[in-house]
Design a protein around this motif. Structure first.
Motif, PDB file in Angstrom:
ATOM      1  N   GLY A 187       1.822 -10.754  -0.253  1.00  0.00           N
ATOM      2  CA  GLY A 187       1.637 -12.063   0.461  1.00  0.00           C
ATOM      3  C   GLY A 187       2.904 -12.236   1.221  1.00  0.00           C
ATOM      4  O   GLY A 187       3.056 -12.595   2.517  1.00  0.00           O
ATOM      5  N   PRO A 188       4.091 -12.731   0.656  1.00  0.00           N
ATOM      6  CA  PRO A 188       5.343 -13.214   1.446  1.00  0.00           C
ATOM      7  C   PRO A 188       5.826 -12.030   2.453  1.00  0.00           C
ATOM      8  O   PRO A 188       6.283 -12.324   3.468  1.00  0.00           O
ATOM      9  CB  PRO A 188       6.318 -13.340   0.367  1.00  0.00           C
ATOM     10  N   LEU A 189       5.781 -10.774   1.919  1.00  0.00           N
ATOM     11  CA  LEU A 189       6.131  -9.629   2.548  1.00  0.00           C
ATOM     12  C   LEU A 189       5.094  -9.611   4.127  1.00  0.00           C
ATOM     13  O   LEU A 189       5.713  -9.359   4.967  1.00  0.00           O
ATOM     14  CB  LEU A 189       5.913  -8.260   2.092  1.00  0.00           C
ATOM     15  N   LEU A 190       3.995  -9.805   4.047  1.00  0.00           N
ATOM     16  CA  LEU A 190       2.909  -9.641   5.036  1.00  0.00           C
ATOM     17  C   LEU A 190       3.318 -10.860   5.980  1.00  0.00           C
ATOM     18  O   LEU A 190       3.287 -10.960   7.068  1.00  0.00           O
ATOM     19  CB  LEU A 190       1.710  -9.570   4.588  1.00  0.00           C
ATOM     20  N   ALA A 191       3.526 -12.082   5.480  1.00  0.00           N
ATOM     21  CA  ALA A 191       3.874 -13.318   5.987  1.00  0.00           C
ATOM     22  C   ALA A 191       4.961 -13.163   7.141  1.00  0.00           C
ATOM     23  O   ALA A 191       4.938 -13.550   8.152  1.00  0.00           O
ATOM     24  CB  ALA A 191       3.837 -14.428   5.195  1.00  0.00           C
ATOM     25  N   ALA A 218      -9.532  -3.560   3.465  1.00  0.00           N
ATOM     26  CA  ALA A 218      -9.116  -2.899   2.109  1.00  0.00           C
ATOM     27  C   ALA A 218      -7.995  -2.271   2.212  1.00  0.00           C
ATOM     28  O   ALA A 218      -7.816  -1.532   3.195  1.00  0.00           O
ATOM     29  CB  ALA A 218     -10.292  -2.501   1.398  1.00  0.00           C
ATOM     30  N   VAL A 219      -6.866  -2.624   1.417  1.00  0.00           N
ATOM     31  CA  VAL A 219      -5.596  -1.985   1.428  1.00  0.00           C
ATOM     32  C   VAL A 219      -5.161  -1.545   0.227  1.00  0.00           C
ATOM     33  O   VAL A 219      -5.088  -2.216  -0.932  1.00  0.00           O
ATOM     34  CB  VAL A 219      -4.580  -2.782   1.831  1.00  0.00           C
ATOM     35  N   ASP A 220      -5.059  -0.076  -0.072  1.00  0.00           N
ATOM     36  CA  ASP A 220      -4.794   0.386  -1.460  1.00  0.00           C
ATOM     37  C   ASP A 220      -3.319   0.110  -1.504  1.00  0.00           C
ATOM     38  O   ASP A 220      -2.447  -0.004  -0.854  1.00  0.00           O
ATOM     39  CB  ASP A 220      -4.852   1.903  -1.437  1.00  0.00           C
ATOM     40  N   VAL A 221      -3.155  -0.257  -3.168  1.00  0.00           N
ATOM     41  CA  VAL A 221      -2.093  -0.540  -3.661  1.00  0.00           C
ATOM     42  C   VAL A 221      -0.976   0.403  -3.891  1.00  0.00           C
ATOM     43  O   VAL A 221       0.151   0.038  -4.752  1.00  0.00           O
ATOM     44  CB  VAL A 221      -1.988  -1.725  -4.532  1.00  0.00           C
ATOM     45  N   ILE A 242       2.702  -0.657   1.439  1.00  0.00           N
ATOM     46  CA  ILE A 242       1.516  -1.339   1.160  1.00  0.00           C
ATOM     47  C   ILE A 242       1.441  -2.433   2.342  1.00  0.00           C
ATOM     48  O   ILE A 242       0.298  -2.571   2.847  1.00  0.00           O
ATOM     49  CB  ILE A 242       1.338  -2.064  -0.152  1.00  0.00           C
ATOM     50  N   THR A 243       2.554  -3.011   2.548  1.00  0.00           N
ATOM     51  CA  THR A 243       2.788  -4.169   4.003  1.00  0.00           C
ATOM     52  C   THR A 243       2.425  -3.465   4.984  1.00  0.00           C
ATOM     53  O   THR A 243       1.559  -4.013   5.651  1.00  0.00           O
ATOM     54  CB  THR A 243       3.964  -4.958   3.606  1.00  0.00           C
ATOM     55  N   GLU A 244       2.823  -2.337   5.045  1.00  0.00           N
ATOM     56  CA  GLU A 244       2.771  -1.750   6.396  1.00  0.00           C
ATOM     57  C   GLU A 244       1.417  -1.303   6.810  1.00  0.00           C
ATOM     58  O   GLU A 244       0.661  -1.602   7.812  1.00  0.00           O
ATOM     59  CB  GLU A 244       3.624  -0.532   6.591  1.00  0.00           C
ATOM     60  N   ARG A 245       0.715  -0.927   5.424  1.00  0.00           N
ATOM     61  CA  ARG A 245      -0.741  -0.323   5.564  1.00  0.00           C
ATOM     62  C   ARG A 245      -1.765  -1.754   6.138  1.00  0.00           C
ATOM     63  O   ARG A 245      -2.531  -1.664   6.702  1.00  0.00           O
ATOM     64  CB  ARG A 245      -1.381   0.251   4.315  1.00  0.00           C
ATOM     65  N   ALA A 246      -1.273  -2.800   5.416  1.00  0.00           N
ATOM     66  CA  ALA A 246      -2.019  -4.011   5.685  1.00  0.00           C
ATOM     67  C   ALA A 246      -1.801  -4.527   7.190  1.00  0.00           C
ATOM     68  O   ALA A 246      -2.904  -4.929   7.919  1.00  0.00           O
ATOM     69  CB  ALA A 246      -1.569  -5.102   4.788  1.00  0.00           C
ATOM     70  N   VAL A 247      -0.631  -4.382   7.650  1.00  0.00           N
ATOM     71  CA  VAL A 247      -0.229  -4.808   9.120  1.00  0.00           C
ATOM     72  C   VAL A 247      -1.080  -3.904  10.057  1.00  0.00           C
ATOM     73  O   VAL A 247      -1.747  -4.323  10.888  1.00  0.00           O
ATOM     74  CB  VAL A 247       1.364  -4.957   9.367  1.00  0.00           C
TER      75      VAL A 247
END
Length: 174
Positions: free
Chosen positions: A21-25, A146-149, A156-161
């Motif tokens: 969460g904080p990394l994505l933010a 959906a993002v695999d952990v 993981i953050t990069e995949r989410a972005v």
């Protein structure tokens, strides 16, 4: 990338919501709110004792998260929330209609191992089974990805972005 109004990082305990969460933010340039901070003390005491929350415990918590998200409308933000059931996500969307979900998913064994090694968290590994039993993955009509952990936090953050960027691009072309 067009920043969604508010991103809710969701998933069962141990998937890394508080880490990602904080990394994505930070990557999105918006504030982060820790969903656990919205729990009343009674909820934390219950979970600490190994007792799963029921829906009557969760409604006020979800409403508090939803109000935070609503207050960030047009400004953007990232907040963590297990948001395990469709009804919980519907409750969040009722208060903050523009939220987008990042569902952190992964192998149960990996998640259990991560839970067993984290320090200072009130959620015991014993409640993981109840989390998986409650989980209803995002439906095709729900705004989210959906993002695999598997892998490290930055990966993981990069995949989410990238997934959010793909979601934004798909929404813009419709």
């Amino acid at each position: 990338m067009r920043t969604p109004q508010v991103v809710v990082v969701m998933g069962v305990a141990g998937t890394g919501k508080t880490t990602i969460g904080p990394l994505l933010a930070a990557r999105l340039g918006v504030p982060y709110a820790e969903g656990d901070d919205f729990h009343p003390k009674a909820n934390i005491d219950k979970m600490t004792a190994g007792i799963p929350l029921d829906d009557s415990d969760r409604w006020p918590w979800l409403d508090a998260i939803g109000h935070w998200a609503h207050g960030r409308a047009g400004l953007g933000g990232v907040v963590s929330s297990s948001a395990l059931k469709r009804a919980y996500r519907d409750r969040l969307r009722a208060v903050a209609p523009g939220v987008v979900f990042v569902h952190l998913t992964g192998d149960r064994k990996l998640i259990e191992d991560r839970m067993a090694h984290r320090q200072g968290h009130f959620m015991p590994t014993a409640l993981l089974d109840s989390q998986f039993a409650t989980l209803e993955p995002l439906g095709p009509d729900e705004a989210g990805v959906a993002v695999d952990v598997a892998g490290g936090p930055e990966e993981i953050t990069e995949r989410a972005v990238l997934a959010l960027d793909g979601l934004s691009t798909a929404s813009a072309s419709q």
